[in-house]
Design an enzyme around this catalytic site. Structure first.
Site, PDB file in Angstrom:
ATOM      1  NE  ARG A  27      -2.502  -1.534   3.206  1.00 16.93           N
ATOM      2  CZ  ARG A  27      -3.069  -1.514   4.407  1.00 16.93           C
ATOM      3  NH1 ARG A  27      -4.278  -0.995   4.578  1.00 16.93           N
ATOM      4  NH2 ARG A  27      -2.430  -1.994   5.440  1.00 16.93           N
ATOM      5  CG  ASN A  45      -4.516  -4.687   3.003  1.00 18.61           C
ATOM      6  OD1 ASN A  45      -3.838  -4.559   1.988  1.00 18.61           O
ATOM      7  ND2 ASN A  45      -4.004  -4.782   4.211  1.00 18.61           N
TER       8      ASN A  45
END
Ligand code: ZN
Ligand code: ZN
Ligand code: FE
Length: 759
Positions: A27, A45
């Site tokens: 990320r 996620n």
């Protein structure tokens, strides 16, 4: 809606990524990449991996997509990218948002990774705020599987949920530019777990750095310390103190079984072993498994490490690994000397993970205990591997590797649960095109391992929100998991053990046919005898038992495994008929008293509790027993490894193993083995003869020729087959993804379910 290729560069895009992208710095990578390209949107996620939404100009999105594939963090693995058109959300900036929890779960659970070089540096840096922090980790390293309770992989779903982050840690955790951004287990001395050295009564001696210092001193003085590692406790002692090692052997009732040694640097490792470039890569990899290396001969520095006779007696290999967590790094830094590190368990049981269990089971073995309060949710053993033909091969697939999924060569319609074998059990679940194989569980013949087996199934089911449509198990009617099976309402498929061995390797290679040499300890055969020396001709339709080793009786069943002279007796009883002759024929039969010998011969005649077997593993034991005059073995594979140690490449002779119809006849070689004295020559001849018979059978075969089963952990035999195959213009195929031993059976069972579907 899925859009066509032409449209994927449109300015608004949603990307659904599947693969290993959680807990690897994916990320922040996406965030920084998007920022640098001036893209707006978000990343989060999801249960299947990650979702990225992008708004911005066409070229920037194109650049984003190409960098996403080529520059992603090294531990991330992208399986698929599913692109859809995005409804304009009018993002103001690029942001990282909380996990989305919808849909079926298919994101990968990551394995535990060894402390990375960056963290190791910080650990040793006096001015760093994590100097000597025994739990240092980052997005590239640290515990994963061992601490996870459920998916997605967020701190709240791990055993770190009990530790509230301090301000400084929390800042790092939230900063996308920091290498600890969303590193779920991060902590520091202020807010993390505590290390404590305790006496056996639980009283505290020292904490944190002081605890490691005191542990180092105790090790120097010859004490045995139980140390809590990543996946469970280890028993640790000095590798330079004979008394300490003898004490450990005595207390653990492990007279000769080799131990692994932990060494701090490659230069230390080179003092006692020889290793190749590939072995060096494996030793220093992010997984840091135990690697079986050749002992250096002659030992230049015997004093440095007692690797010759105490650590791995009678064999020419030793298991070596490097410190893979902060505690071991600090301990090895302080000691600057090798240590013996062995699993804290009773043989073949799961690792102990808390003090209570440790005390109950191994209270008499250790002197002190280096404990910590970070919970181990899923115990996991150290992985063990060796390099064959430049490629790493598993003996045990666990820490660092499991439960990373293995891609199947087809897509499953149904969801499959595979129960594996009785020994070295692993279980597997599979759906779509992936198989998730559990870490090594152990031998199921005891209650604790059986419990771990059921817990592991429950864990994988829970994490992946998985209910099987089909269960695949071994054909063996008395495997311990039969009880578990009784309570299942799902459809059950039973699979022959050696066919499963063959299929496990065929699955790795994506093969639909093969000639498979499946040589191992034993497995339940189609005719009710114990197979283990099989050559299977595998086609799309199924398999044919093309050849097998001539059968012999295992006198007393299981007992013959620990006492291989019973196998010699069984073979010789077919040649000599008089008790006196039998006793005279072979040195190690002389000590059996007449009454026992009579009973054993009666068993041989009647077959009472003496099943027929064709196992090559057992033949190895018997050959070793004669050559080394060893009536008993103390651990599995002992004879095979001792024979390897004697092997001499310059000896080209071999015994002739005759093929009679579908039988590989070997019994006549014992006549030579019992009369001749040159053990080195005989050991080499035996290994050569196995390779010769493989070549004889394979020479006109057009199918791929594959090798599976525990016997192929014997590197010397495999190397001989490789070199002999070169001469006949063939290439043997060995395992790469799962162990060649029974640890690979669950993958073969999964493959079978897939073949069954398409039939
Ligand atoms: Zn790190
Ligand atoms: Zn902190
Ligand atoms: Fe097997």
């Amino acid at each position: 809606m899925v859009i066509s290729c032409r449209l994927w560069v449109e300015p608004m895009l949603r990307l659904e990524i599947s693969g290993s992208v959680q807990g690897v710095g994916f990320r922040p990578f996406v965030y920084n990449l998007a920022e640098s390209l001036n893209l707006k949107g978000s990343v989060q996620n999801s249960t299947s991996g990650a979702i990225i939404e992008l708004e911005g100009d066409k070229e920037a999105i194109e650049a984003f997509l190409s960098s996403l594939k080529s520059e992603h963090p090294k531990n991330a693995k992208i399986d698929t990218i599913h692109k859809t058109e995005l409804v304009d959300k009018n993002y103001k900036s690029f942001e990282i948002i909380e996990s989305e929890l919808t849909g079926s779960i298919s994101a990968n659970i990551l394995p535990d990774l060894a402390t990375c070089p960056e963290c190791t540096k910080e650990l040793r840096e006096l001015k760093n705020r994590r100097f000597e922090h025994p739990f240092i980790n980052c997005i590239d390293c640290g515990p994963r599987y061992s601490i996870i309770k459920s998916l997605p992989y967020d701190r709240a779903n791990t055993s770190m949920s009990e530790f509230a982050m301090c301000k400084a840690c929390s800042k790092e955790y939230k900063d996308p530019k920091n290498r600890r951004f969303h590193a779920e287990p991060i902590a520091c001395k202020e807010c993390g777990a505590t290390l404590s050295l305790k006496k056996k009564d639980g009283s505290l001696i020292a904490s944190d750095t002081e605890a490691i210092k005191a542990t180092a001193n105790l090790i120097k003085r010859g004490y045995i310390i139980a140390i809590k590692g990543i996946g469970g406790f280890h028993l640790v002692c000095s590798a330079q103190k004979r008394e300490a090692l003898n004490k450990l052997r005595e207390r653990k009732n492990r007279p000769t079984k080799p131990f692994a040694v932990m060494l701090r640097t490659l230069s230390d490792i080179s003092k006692c072993t020889e290793f190749s470039k590939e072995e060096e890569e494996l030793l220093t990899s992010r997984e840091k498994p135990v690697v079986l290396l050749k002992k250096r001969k002659p030992h230049r520095l015997e004093k440095f490490c007692l690797s010759c006779e105490c650590i791995a007696p009678n064999i020419d290999r030793v298991g070596v690994f490097m410190p893979y967590n902060p505690v071991y790094i600090m301990l090895c830094d302080m000691l600057k000397a090798p240590i013996v590190v062995t699993s804290a368990n009773l043989s073949n049981e799961p690792l102990c993970t808390d003090q209570k269990e440790l005390e109950e089971k191994l209270g008499g073995v250790y002197d002190y205990l280096l404990d910590n309060d970070r919970g181990i949710i899923n115990p996991i053993d150290d992985s063990v591997a060796f390099v064959l033909d430049g490629i790493p091969r598993f003996i045990r697939r666990a820490r660092g590797y499991a439960p990373e999924p293995i891609k199947l060569p087809f897509r499953l319609k149904k969801r499959v649960l595979a129960l594996g074998a009785e020994q070295k059990n692993t279980i597997a679940i599979a759906f779509d095109d992936k198989a998730i194989i559990s870490p090594h569980i152990g031998d199921l013949d005891n209650i604790d391992t059986l419990e771990r087996f059921e817990k592991t199934i429950a864990l994988l089911k829970d994490m992946y929100d998985f209910e099987p449509d089909i269960i695949v198990c071994d054909k063996h009617p008395s495997y311990s998991y039969r009880k578990y099976l009784k309570n299942q309402k799902t459809e059950i498929l039973e699979l022959q053990h050696h066919y499963a061995h063959a299929l496990s390797l065929m699955c790795e290679e994506g093969l639909s046919e093969a000639l498979a040499f499946c040589w191992d300890g034993t497995g339940y055969g189609d005719d009710g005898t114990l197979w283990g020396g099989e050559v299977l001709d595998v086609s799309k339709e199924g398999y044919k038992r093309a050849y097998h080793f001539d059968t012999f009786r295992l006198l007393g069943g299981e007992k013959a495994i620990k006492e291989p002279r019973r196998i010699i007796l069984s073979v010789l009883a077919e040649r000599f008929f008089d008790i006196k002759d039998i006793k005279e024929s072979c040195q190690i039969l002389k000590d059996i008293d007449d009454d026992q010998l009579k009973t054993l011969l009666k068993m041989h005649k009647s077959g009472l509790n003496s099943p027929f077997s064709s196992s090559v593993g057992r033949i190895f034991d018997a050959v070793g027993a004669v050559l080394f005059k060893m009536p008993y073995t103390t651990y599995e594979g002992e004879c095979g490894m001792m024979l390897e140690a004697l092997y001499d490449k310059s000896i080209n002779d071999s015994f002739e193993l005759r093929l009679e119809e579908d039988r590989i006849c070997f019994k006549h070689i014992f006549e030579e083995l019992i009369t001749q004295k040159d053990t080195k020559r005989l050991a080499s001849m035996f290994i050569n003869s196995l390779s010769s018979v493989v070549c004889e059978i394979s020479k006109d075969v057009r199918k791929p020729i594959i090798f599976s089963g525990g016997v192929f952990q014997n590197r010397t035999l495999c190397e001989k087959i490789i070199s002999d195959f070169k001469k006949i213009g063939k290439t043997p195929i060995f395992h790469k993804r799962v162990p060649t031993n029974d640890g690979g059976i669950s993958l073969g069972q999964i493959y079978y379910a897939g073949l069954h579907e398409t039939r």
